[in-house]
Design a protein around this motif. Structure first.
Motif, PDB file in Angstrom:
ATOM      1  N   HIS A  11     -51.378  11.263 -10.828  1.00 36.22           N
ATOM      2  CA  HIS A  11     -49.924  11.904 -10.440  1.00 36.22           C
ATOM      3  C   HIS A  11     -50.323  13.681 -11.221  1.00 36.22           C
ATOM      4  O   HIS A  11     -50.816  13.520 -12.166  1.00 36.22           O
ATOM      5  N   SER A  25     -32.471  12.885  -4.468  1.00 36.50           N
ATOM      6  CA  SER A  25     -33.077  13.301  -4.017  1.00 36.50           C
ATOM      7  C   SER A  25     -32.777  13.417  -2.456  1.00 36.50           C
ATOM      8  O   SER A  25     -33.235  11.722  -1.945  1.00 36.50           O
ATOM      9  N   ARG A  27     -35.659  12.699  -0.388  1.00 37.20           N
ATOM     10  CA  ARG A  27     -36.651  12.498  -0.296  1.00 37.20           C
ATOM     11  C   ARG A  27     -36.418  10.687   0.062  1.00 37.20           C
ATOM     12  O   ARG A  27     -37.343  10.191   0.306  1.00 37.20           O
ATOM     13  N   TYR A  31     -37.021   7.753  -5.048  1.00 36.26           N
ATOM     14  CA  TYR A  31     -37.643   8.701  -5.825  1.00 36.26           C
ATOM     15  C   TYR A  31     -36.484   9.220  -6.444  1.00 36.26           C
ATOM     16  O   TYR A  31     -35.820   9.185  -6.659  1.00 36.26           O
ATOM     17  N   VAL A  33     -35.144  13.046  -9.190  1.00 35.93           N
ATOM     18  CA  VAL A  33     -35.157  14.204  -9.278  1.00 35.93           C
ATOM     19  C   VAL A  33     -35.262  14.437 -10.591  1.00 35.93           C
ATOM     20  O   VAL A  33     -34.292  14.305 -11.357  1.00 35.93           O
ATOM     21  N   LEU A  36     -39.142  20.591 -13.466  1.00 36.02           N
ATOM     22  CA  LEU A  36     -40.634  20.361 -14.618  1.00 36.02           C
ATOM     23  C   LEU A  36     -40.090  21.536 -15.565  1.00 36.02           C
ATOM     24  O   LEU A  36     -39.331  21.900 -15.881  1.00 36.02           O
ATOM     25  N   ARG A  40     -37.988  24.248 -12.384  1.00 34.58           N
ATOM     26  CA  ARG A  40     -37.260  24.185 -11.188  1.00 34.58           C
ATOM     27  C   ARG A  40     -37.215  22.746 -10.985  1.00 34.58           C
ATOM     28  O   ARG A  40     -38.057  21.677 -11.601  1.00 34.58           O
ATOM     29  N   PRO A  41     -37.034  21.684 -10.510  1.00 34.61           N
ATOM     30  CA  PRO A  41     -36.357  20.705  -9.831  1.00 34.61           C
ATOM     31  C   PRO A  41     -37.681  20.293  -8.658  1.00 34.61           C
ATOM     32  O   PRO A  41     -38.339  20.754  -7.583  1.00 34.61           O
ATOM     33  N   ARG A  42     -37.707  18.575  -8.862  1.00 34.43           N
ATOM     34  CA  ARG A  42     -38.923  17.822  -7.991  1.00 34.43           C
ATOM     35  C   ARG A  42     -38.681  16.919  -8.052  1.00 34.43           C
ATOM     36  O   ARG A  42     -38.025  16.120  -8.794  1.00 34.43           O
ATOM     37  N   VAL A  44     -39.927  13.065  -7.629  1.00 33.37           N
ATOM     38  CA  VAL A  44     -40.885  12.739  -8.015  1.00 33.37           C
ATOM     39  C   VAL A  44     -40.972  11.106  -7.976  1.00 33.37           C
ATOM     40  O   VAL A  44     -39.679  10.572  -8.157  1.00 33.37           O
TER      41      VAL A  44
END
Length: 70
Positions: A11, A25, A27, A31, A33, A36, A40-42, A44
């Motif tokens: 990763h 998330s 997704r 996942y 959230v 970063l 910013r949200p991401r 994972v």
């Protein structure tokens, strides 16, 4: 849980400790959230974090559970 560490060596955030955000998330349930380093949200994959290790080791092993048989 307020922070997770990325433990998947493939990763791009490997080794980073990131804040877990309360949002869900888009997704799916596999996942979480995170924020970063720049805020910013991401999304994972949970399997890429140390959270996966916790849930794996905290689950009882089927062999450890009583079967109800004498």
């Amino acid at each position: 849980m307020s922070h997770v560490t990325i433990i998947d060596p493939h990763h791009f955030l490997f080794g980073h400790r990131l804040e877990v955000l309360k949002e869900r998330s888009g997704r799916g349930p596999a996942y979480i959230v995170v924020a970063l380093p720049d805020g910013r949200p991401r999304a994972v994959r949970i399997a890429s974090t140390d959270l996966a290790e916790t849930s794996i080791t905290s689950r009882p092993n089927a062999a450890d559970r009583p079967s109800g048989r004498p």
